[in-house]
Design an enzyme around this catalytic site. Sequence first.
Site, PDB file in Angstrom:
ATOM      1  N   GLN A 117       1.288  -0.301  -3.637  1.00  0.00           N
ATOM      2  CA  GLN A 117       0.832  -1.690  -3.722  1.00  0.00           C
ATOM      3  C   GLN A 117      -0.613  -1.704  -4.209  1.00  0.00           C
ATOM      4  OE1 GLN A 117       2.386  -4.180  -0.120  1.00  0.00           O
ATOM      5  NE2 GLN A 117       2.121  -2.096   0.602  1.00  0.00           N
ATOM      6  N   ILE A 138      -4.030  -1.149  -6.379  1.00  0.00           N
ATOM      7  CA  ILE A 138      -4.388  -1.266  -7.802  1.00  0.00           C
ATOM      8  C   ILE A 138      -5.476  -0.259  -8.175  1.00  0.00           C
ATOM      9  CG2 ILE A 138      -3.667  -3.686  -7.877  1.00  0.00           C
ATOM     10  CD1 ILE A 138      -6.592  -4.534  -7.791  1.00  0.00           C
ATOM     11  N   HIS A 142       1.885  -3.798  -7.913  1.00  0.00           N
ATOM     12  CA  HIS A 142       0.991  -4.959  -7.945  1.00  0.00           C
ATOM     13  C   HIS A 142      -0.031  -4.857  -9.073  1.00  0.00           C
ATOM     14  CE1 HIS A 142       1.849  -5.894  -3.422  1.00  0.00           C
ATOM     15  NE2 HIS A 142       2.832  -6.248  -4.212  1.00  0.00           N
ATOM     16  N   CYS A 194      -3.521  -9.680 -21.994  1.00  0.00           N
ATOM     17  CA  CYS A 194      -3.753 -10.937 -22.724  1.00  0.00           C
ATOM     18  C   CYS A 194      -2.554 -11.837 -22.470  1.00  0.00           C
ATOM     19  CB  CYS A 194      -3.898 -10.667 -24.224  1.00  0.00           C
ATOM     20  SG  CYS A 194      -4.017 -12.190 -25.211  1.00  0.00           S
ATOM     21  N   CYS A 196      -9.423 -11.271 -27.000  1.00  0.00           N
ATOM     22  CA  CYS A 196      -8.360 -10.264 -26.913  1.00  0.00           C
ATOM     23  C   CYS A 196      -8.526  -9.273 -28.069  1.00  0.00           C
ATOM     24  CB  CYS A 196      -6.992 -10.929 -27.001  1.00  0.00           C
ATOM     25  SG  CYS A 196      -5.644  -9.738 -27.216  1.00  0.00           S
ATOM     26  N   ASN A 205       0.963   5.009   9.673  1.00  0.00           N
ATOM     27  CA  ASN A 205      -0.057   3.970   9.590  1.00  0.00           C
ATOM     28  C   ASN A 205      -0.991   4.103  10.789  1.00  0.00           C
ATOM     29  OD1 ASN A 205      -0.726   1.611   7.870  1.00  0.00           O
ATOM     30  ND2 ASN A 205      -0.521   0.467   9.786  1.00  0.00           N
TER      31      ASN A 205
HETATM   32  C1  BV8 Z   1       6.586 -12.785  -5.029  1.00  0.00           C
HETATM   33  C2  BV8 Z   1      -3.225  -8.632  -5.655  1.00  0.00           C
HETATM   34  C3  BV8 Z   1       8.279 -14.056  -6.019  1.00  0.00           C
HETATM   35  C4  BV8 Z   1      -3.680  -7.336  -6.145  1.00  0.00           C
HETATM   36  C5  BV8 Z   1      -1.675  -8.854  -3.845  1.00  0.00           C
HETATM   37  C6  BV8 Z   1       4.577 -18.608  -0.215  1.00  0.00           C
HETATM   38  C7  BV8 Z   1       4.271 -18.837  -1.543  1.00  0.00           C
HETATM   39  C8  BV8 Z   1       4.399 -17.853  -2.524  1.00  0.00           C
HETATM   40  C9  BV8 Z   1       4.846 -16.597  -2.169  1.00  0.00           C
HETATM   41  C10 BV8 Z   1       5.119 -16.382  -0.840  1.00  0.00           C
HETATM   42  C11 BV8 Z   1       5.013 -17.355   0.147  1.00  0.00           C
HETATM   43  N1  BV8 Z   1       5.375 -16.818   1.348  1.00  0.00           N
HETATM   44  C12 BV8 Z   1       5.694 -15.528   1.164  1.00  0.00           C
HETATM   45  C13 BV8 Z   1       5.554 -15.265  -0.150  1.00  0.00           C
HETATM   46  C14 BV8 Z   1       5.753 -14.036  -0.784  1.00  0.00           C
HETATM   47  C15 BV8 Z   1       4.370 -13.419  -0.956  1.00  0.00           C
HETATM   48  C16 BV8 Z   1       3.971 -12.850   0.390  1.00  0.00           C
HETATM   49  O1  BV8 Z   1       4.528 -11.853   0.786  1.00  0.00           O
HETATM   50  N2  BV8 Z   1       2.993 -13.493   1.066  1.00  0.00           N
HETATM   51  C17 BV8 Z   1       2.582 -12.993   2.366  1.00  0.00           C
HETATM   52  C18 BV8 Z   1       1.090 -13.283   2.558  1.00  0.00           C
HETATM   53  C19 BV8 Z   1       3.438 -13.641   3.446  1.00  0.00           C
HETATM   54  N3  BV8 Z   1       4.533 -12.386  -1.952  1.00  0.00           N
HETATM   55  C20 BV8 Z   1       4.312 -12.684  -3.231  1.00  0.00           C
HETATM   56  O2  BV8 Z   1       3.864 -13.735  -3.640  1.00  0.00           O
HETATM   57  C21 BV8 Z   1       4.685 -11.571  -4.212  1.00  0.00           C
HETATM   58  N4  BV8 Z   1       5.447 -12.146  -5.268  1.00  0.00           N
HETATM   59  O3  BV8 Z   1       7.088 -12.914  -3.948  1.00  0.00           O
HETATM   60  O4  BV8 Z   1       7.113 -13.294  -6.171  1.00  0.00           O
HETATM   61  C22 BV8 Z   1       8.795 -14.368  -7.360  1.00  0.00           C
HETATM   62  C23 BV8 Z   1      10.160 -14.350  -7.529  1.00  0.00           C
HETATM   63  C24 BV8 Z   1      10.677 -14.643  -8.776  1.00  0.00           C
HETATM   64  C25 BV8 Z   1       9.812 -14.945  -9.827  1.00  0.00           C
HETATM   65  C26 BV8 Z   1       8.436 -14.945  -9.639  1.00  0.00           C
HETATM   66  C27 BV8 Z   1       7.913 -14.666  -8.397  1.00  0.00           C
HETATM   67  C28 BV8 Z   1       3.454 -10.923  -4.824  1.00  0.00           C
HETATM   68  C29 BV8 Z   1       2.722 -10.090  -3.803  1.00  0.00           C
HETATM   69  C30 BV8 Z   1       1.536  -9.382  -4.457  1.00  0.00           C
HETATM   70  C31 BV8 Z   1       0.320 -10.176  -4.211  1.00  0.00           C
HETATM   71  N5  BV8 Z   1      -0.871  -9.448  -4.651  1.00  0.00           N
HETATM   72  N6  BV8 Z   1      -2.870  -8.456  -4.255  1.00  0.00           N
HETATM   73  C32 BV8 Z   1      -5.015  -7.029  -5.530  1.00  0.00           C
HETATM   74  O5  BV8 Z   1      -5.930  -7.856  -5.676  1.00  0.00           O
HETATM   75  O6  BV8 Z   1      -5.107  -5.965  -4.934  1.00  0.00           O
HETATM   76  S1  BV8 Z   1      -1.207  -8.581  -2.228  1.00  0.00           S
HETATM   77  C33 BV8 Z   1      -2.299  -7.610  -1.367  1.00  0.00           C
HETATM   78  O7  BV8 Z   1      -1.649  -7.279  -0.125  1.00  0.00           O
HETATM   79  C34 BV8 Z   1      -2.558  -6.282  -2.037  1.00  0.00           C
HETATM   80  O8  BV8 Z   1      -1.857  -6.111  -3.243  1.00  0.00           O
HETATM   81  C35 BV8 Z   1      -2.041  -5.281  -1.036  1.00  0.00           C
HETATM   82  O9  BV8 Z   1      -1.517  -4.202  -1.678  1.00  0.00           O
HETATM   83  C36 BV8 Z   1      -1.003  -6.067  -0.354  1.00  0.00           C
HETATM   84  C37 BV8 Z   1      -0.499  -5.477   0.927  1.00  0.00           C
HETATM   85  O10 BV8 Z   1      -1.604  -5.198   1.760  1.00  0.00           O
HETATM   86  P1  BV8 Z   1      -1.711  -3.726   2.409  1.00  0.00           P
HETATM   87  O11 BV8 Z   1      -1.779  -2.745   1.296  1.00  0.00           O
HETATM   88  O12 BV8 Z   1      -0.644  -3.558   3.415  1.00  0.00           O
HETATM   89  O13 BV8 Z   1      -3.139  -3.792   3.074  1.00  0.00           O
HETATM   90  P2  BV8 Z   1      -3.480  -4.383   4.524  1.00  0.00           P
HETATM   91  O14 BV8 Z   1      -4.963  -4.504   4.602  1.00  0.00           O
HETATM   92  O15 BV8 Z   1      -2.636  -5.584   4.790  1.00  0.00           O
HETATM   93  O16 BV8 Z   1      -2.987  -3.242   5.533  1.00  0.00           O
HETATM   94  C38 BV8 Z   1      -3.613  -1.974   5.522  1.00  0.00           C
HETATM   95  C39 BV8 Z   1      -3.005  -1.160   6.652  1.00  0.00           C
HETATM   96  O17 BV8 Z   1      -3.602   0.149   6.636  1.00  0.00           O
HETATM   97  C40 BV8 Z   1      -3.275  -1.747   8.030  1.00  0.00           C
HETATM   98  O18 BV8 Z   1      -2.057  -1.810   8.751  1.00  0.00           O
HETATM   99  C41 BV8 Z   1      -4.236  -0.723   8.698  1.00  0.00           C
HETATM  100  O19 BV8 Z   1      -3.956  -0.565  10.061  1.00  0.00           O
HETATM  101  C42 BV8 Z   1      -3.903   0.542   7.948  1.00  0.00           C
HETATM  102  N7  BV8 Z   1      -5.023   1.497   7.867  1.00  0.00           N
HETATM  103  C43 BV8 Z   1      -6.346   1.225   7.779  1.00  0.00           C
HETATM  104  N8  BV8 Z   1      -7.032   2.380   7.680  1.00  0.00           N
HETATM  105  C44 BV8 Z   1      -6.112   3.387   7.695  1.00  0.00           C
HETATM  106  C45 BV8 Z   1      -4.833   2.830   7.817  1.00  0.00           C
HETATM  107  N9  BV8 Z   1      -3.719   3.576   7.868  1.00  0.00           N
HETATM  108  C46 BV8 Z   1      -3.871   4.922   7.801  1.00  0.00           C
HETATM  109  N10 BV8 Z   1      -5.072   5.533   7.679  1.00  0.00           N
HETATM  110  C47 BV8 Z   1      -6.201   4.803   7.633  1.00  0.00           C
HETATM  111  N11 BV8 Z   1      -7.391   5.434   7.505  1.00  0.00           N
END
Ligand code: BV8
Length: 252
Positions: free
Chosen positions: A105, A107, A125, A133, A152, A219
């Site tokens: 996930q 980037i 992602h 573009c 572009c 995790n």
């Molecule tokens: C889609 C951009 C459908 C890139 C990201 C309402 C409206 C619209 C959509 C939705 C909605 N409700 C639900 C959805 C779906 C939505 C979604 O899931 N929303 C969530 C908030 C409920 N998903 C989408 O919109 C996706 N697209 O559904 O499209 C569609 C269908 C047909 C046609 C068209 C479309 C798109 C999802 C991608 C969004 N982009 N980011 C960027 O800027 O980076 S998401 C963002 O969260 C990042 O990409 C990231 O990768 C992603 C997940 O986060 P994590 O990687 O898990 O990071 P997080 O901080 O959450 O957790 C880290 C973990 O690591 C923690 O648990 C922590 O404890 C642990 N940790 C910390 N340190 C350590 C560790 N573990 C081990 N060792 C350590 N040292």
Amino acid sequence: MTNALPEITRSDLDPEDSIVILTGAGISKESGLDTFRDADGIWKKVRLEDVATPEGFARDPDGVHAFYNARRRTLLDTEVVPNAAHEALVRLEREWPGGVLLVTQNIDDLHERAGSSPENLIHMHGELFKVRCDPCGVIFDWRTDLSRQDPCPACGRPEGLRPHVVWFGEMPLDMERIHHALTRCGLFLSIGTSGTVYPAAGFVQVAKLEADAHTVELNLEAGEGSSLFDQHVHDLASRAVPAFVDMLLAGL
Ligand code: BV8
């Protein structure tokens, strides 16, 4: 969180079984990159609606460019390098007979810099070092700041370039290939992700229900879908991932 199921051992897996791995921001945390939902995470500093949605980009393109320019500069920092978890996944890819598909996930480019093969790596992602573009669809490598004024390089149009990143409401990349691999794997590892964002957060269920795969959450703490996993290893990725890979490769 302990697990009622026995710890997986090497004998539980056939070396010809394929492995699918999902990584999230937690695997890059010890390399110096912020996660999203930790106490000091990115979404605690900016609203995702403002910087990670097409609507946010349409409202304030300069603000979104500034957000990704800052993350691009951080990733270029010489202090930001792959850690032992990234490196262990390279060993697994090179030595596991059944094949490994790494779906991230993230980037950032830390998996590539650790040595993961691009042909077995999917950035679902998108990628921080790529821009696209919108009018002509061409994707470019891009390691400097991006602004609305940049034309572009392919079609010359102004104001058409955006980060090649999947925002909320946009379809993640390579979903067919990911789904195909999930329905055939013997082992699914989820590493460093909170299991908050779909469709990635649903991969464990596909692996379980369609491939009867053994599923493991590695995790720092229990993620949102933790109860869906057969096994849990809650520790720092830099410790948990090398140890788990060592166990898998022992006795091959
Ligand atoms: C889609 C951009 C459908 C890139 C990201 C309402 C409206 C619209 C959509 C939705 C909605 N409700 C639900 C959805 C779906 C939505 C979604 O899931 N929303 C969530 C908030 C409920 N998903 C989408 O919109 C996706 N697209 O559904 O499209 C569609 C269908 C047909 C046609 C068209 C479309 C798109 C999802 C991608 C969004 N982009 N980011 C960027 O800027 O980076 S998401 C963002 O969260 C990042 O990409 C990231 O990768 C992603 C997940 O986060 P994590 O990687 O898990 O990071 P997080 O901080 O959450 O957790 C880290 C973990 O690591 C923690 O648990 C922590 O404890 C642990 N940790 C910390 N340190 C350590 C560790 N573990 C081990 N060792 C350590 N040292």
